[in-house]
Scaffold this active site. Structure first.
Site, PDB file in Angstrom:
ATOM      1  N   GLY A 110      32.145 128.877 -32.538  1.00 15.50           N
ATOM      2  CA  GLY A 110      31.370 129.529 -33.589  1.00 15.50           C
ATOM      3  C   GLY A 110      30.019 128.867 -33.824  1.00 15.50           C
ATOM      4  CB  SER A 139      34.137 131.776 -28.696  1.00 16.29           C
ATOM      5  OG  SER A 139      33.836 132.658 -27.630  1.00 16.29           O
ATOM      6  CB  CYS A 140      39.123 132.941 -28.446  1.00 14.76           C
ATOM      7  SG  CYS A 140      38.277 134.194 -29.441  1.00 14.76           S
ATOM      8  CG  HIS A 220      39.622 139.004 -29.081  1.00 19.06           C
ATOM      9  ND1 HIS A 220      38.991 139.666 -30.098  1.00 19.06           N
ATOM     10  CD2 HIS A 220      39.500 137.679 -29.378  1.00 19.06           C
ATOM     11  CE1 HIS A 220      38.510 138.792 -30.974  1.00 19.06           C
ATOM     12  NE2 HIS A 220      38.810 137.578 -30.560  1.00 19.06           N
TER      13      HIS A 220
END
Lengths: 335, 335
Positions: A110, A139-140, A220
């Site tokens: 982030g 990030s993921c 996601h």
């Protein structure tokens, strides 16, 4: 033993703390939090020393009858590495404190890339973080893309990647987020930040990304196209990806139709919090059309960076090479 | 006046009936339905002659106190064209009846392509349907893709198209459908049927499509990549697409973030049922990266084929050329 501080004990921080505790070569010195809530209560119950993150809020913990071990700067001072898992933007504010105590710091995806000397993915560029003072674990979604692009690029060469990221609107516990019954191009303009973020790991890769948000909370989903420099068979690519320890190629016979069943499977495995640390990639979706590779993969936004943080701790302390670290992390977590 | 029968009075049929009624050169002879429900009640209230679609169920309408004008074969016999808007697969079963009465028939995109002599999109291949006895109006998504690919191919040439279709799980009234809080690759294997379906309109275009389903009901969303044979500026492509009467290029200043606001806008316009007959394409999303065109467009699954059915009626009866028909349809509907 590497002495690790965790600053920020929310979705990522609590998972990293638990993962660090499982490692044979690490210990959790303590965890820091800004405000009392159920996670603070559980941190103490689990035996973590709890530090108050910001001095003027420290009174809140006493009011809530939650015992603290001190303030966050004391935690940072006595640790070999600090994992900053605070909300986006706060990590950058904390940087001066980490410098003051000369404690190497890991930040989360982030933060903007320039907070750190290097953006990190264990599979792709572990060695770049060796000895660095400030490392950003991407990030993921960028982690998930990097894990996939690394073997494809090494084996076949990537001419161009085009990825549509169908993102969950919020985590299951983020009750204030949306959308409800909508499909949002997000951002409406291209590229989404994911493409440029992948380039912090692979500066040479040509990648365009499009982002969307939908009313789902579990994981996601990536709709992936990669134009390769050669044209392998789909079966050959599947073999390659099955050899990656942090890509779970979902066997067709598991009959998993989406993220709900993936999470159910993870819970059946007894995974802590039902976490899925690996990319979950549908084997049946792997398709080659000429040089064009396609697949669907699901990314568990709450946990896929956890193993990466653990590896980054070893990278900055120079205590293991990439292969050793990934193997140790995987063994300890049960990946 | 072209005398039109509508067989099937559900989501598509009732909209086509209303659209036909608005045309200066057409009249609705009647509509046919299998079972009484609120739509049957409204059909009669709106002054449509209601025919029972299947003989042995005709008694149901009398039981429900809904007046019928006869059976569907009587409707077909007295019409110049029949629009079959029955559920997927039933159209093929009805084909023999249409042949028996020598009434040219239009089918919907849920039927397989081989039910008809030609698959139809007004923008792309109007003339192919002239004089045909059996014409299939392609599905909502294929219609939306054809409207976009036609001008791109004519102006710049399409080298390859790659589209991820993020589909609504069901229509607002389809209460039994999912998913809830999930993102499903659907189908998991590639291609989704959309790519091959686009090729029924553009046999020469190289297109790969990936399908997903999400918990939303309002509209489909397309994440579009088209590799062009040339590399125009994004502004130039926007100009081109703004010239298409059935593509609504959403102005940035409308500040429309997704399908909910699009539908709200359509309702504010006073559109019947809040329908959006055009592709809704975010102007700001139009991006060129080298020869790669990208955009997001939303497709209203319940209504974008309505105008196409009206045009197909003129095509099969040979009563107007493409330009005249599209103009007449647009003027009558207010597109």
């Amino acid at each position: 033993m590497i002495r690790v501080a965790i600053n920020g004990y929310g979705t990522i921080g609590k998972r990293v703390a638990d993962a660090v505790r499982e490692q044979p070569d690490m210990e959790v010195v303590g965890v820091a939090k800004t405000s009392p809530n159920f996670e603070a209560v559980r941190a103490v119950e689990k035996g973590y020393d709890l530090y108050a993150a910001i001095e003027d809020r420290a009174g809140k913990f006493a009011d809530a009858d939650i015992e603290t071990a001190g303030l966050v700067d004391e935690l940072v001072a006595q640790s070999d590495v600090v994992v900053d898992a605070t909300p986006s933007g706060i990590g950058a504010e904390n940087k001066a404190m980490y410098d003051e105590y000369e404690t190497p710091a890991l930040y989360q995806g982030g933060e903007s890339a320039d907070v750190a000397d290097v953006s990190f993915n264990a599979r792709s560029n572990y060695d770049k973080a060796r000895g660095a003072d400030h490392v950003r674990v991407v990030s993921c979604n960028t982690t998930g893309l990097s894990r996939l692009l690394a073997p494809l690029d090494e084996e076949y060469g990537v001419e161009k990647a085009r990825v549509t990221l169908v993102r969950r609107g919020g985590d299951p516990s983020q009750t204030g987020r949306g959308p409800i019954n909508d499909i949002l191009p997000n951002p409406i303009t291209l590229p989404s930040h994911h493409g440029p973020d992948v380039k912090t790991i692979f500066p040479e890769i040509d990648i365009d990304t499009l982002g969307l948000k939908v009313p789902a909370t579990l994981m996601h989903m990536h709709s992936v196209n990669v134009t390769l420099e050669t044209a392998p068979d789909a079966d050959e690519v599947l073999d390659l990806l099955e050899g990656e320890s942090r890509i779970f190629c979902i066997p067709p016979e598991f009959d998993i139709d989406g993220t709900g069943q993936l999470k159910e499977y993870a819970k059946d495995l007894g995974r802590p919090r039902g976490d899925i640390w690996e990319n979950a990639l549908w084997s049946e979706s792997i398709t080659m059309e000429g040089n064009d590779f396609y697949c669907f993969q699901a990314i568990h936004q709450e946990s896929d960076v956890v193993s990466e943080n653990v590896d980054a701790i070893r990278a900055v302390t120079g205590s293991a090479d990439a292969e050793e670290s990934v193997q140790t992390t995987n063994d300890a977590l049960g990946i």
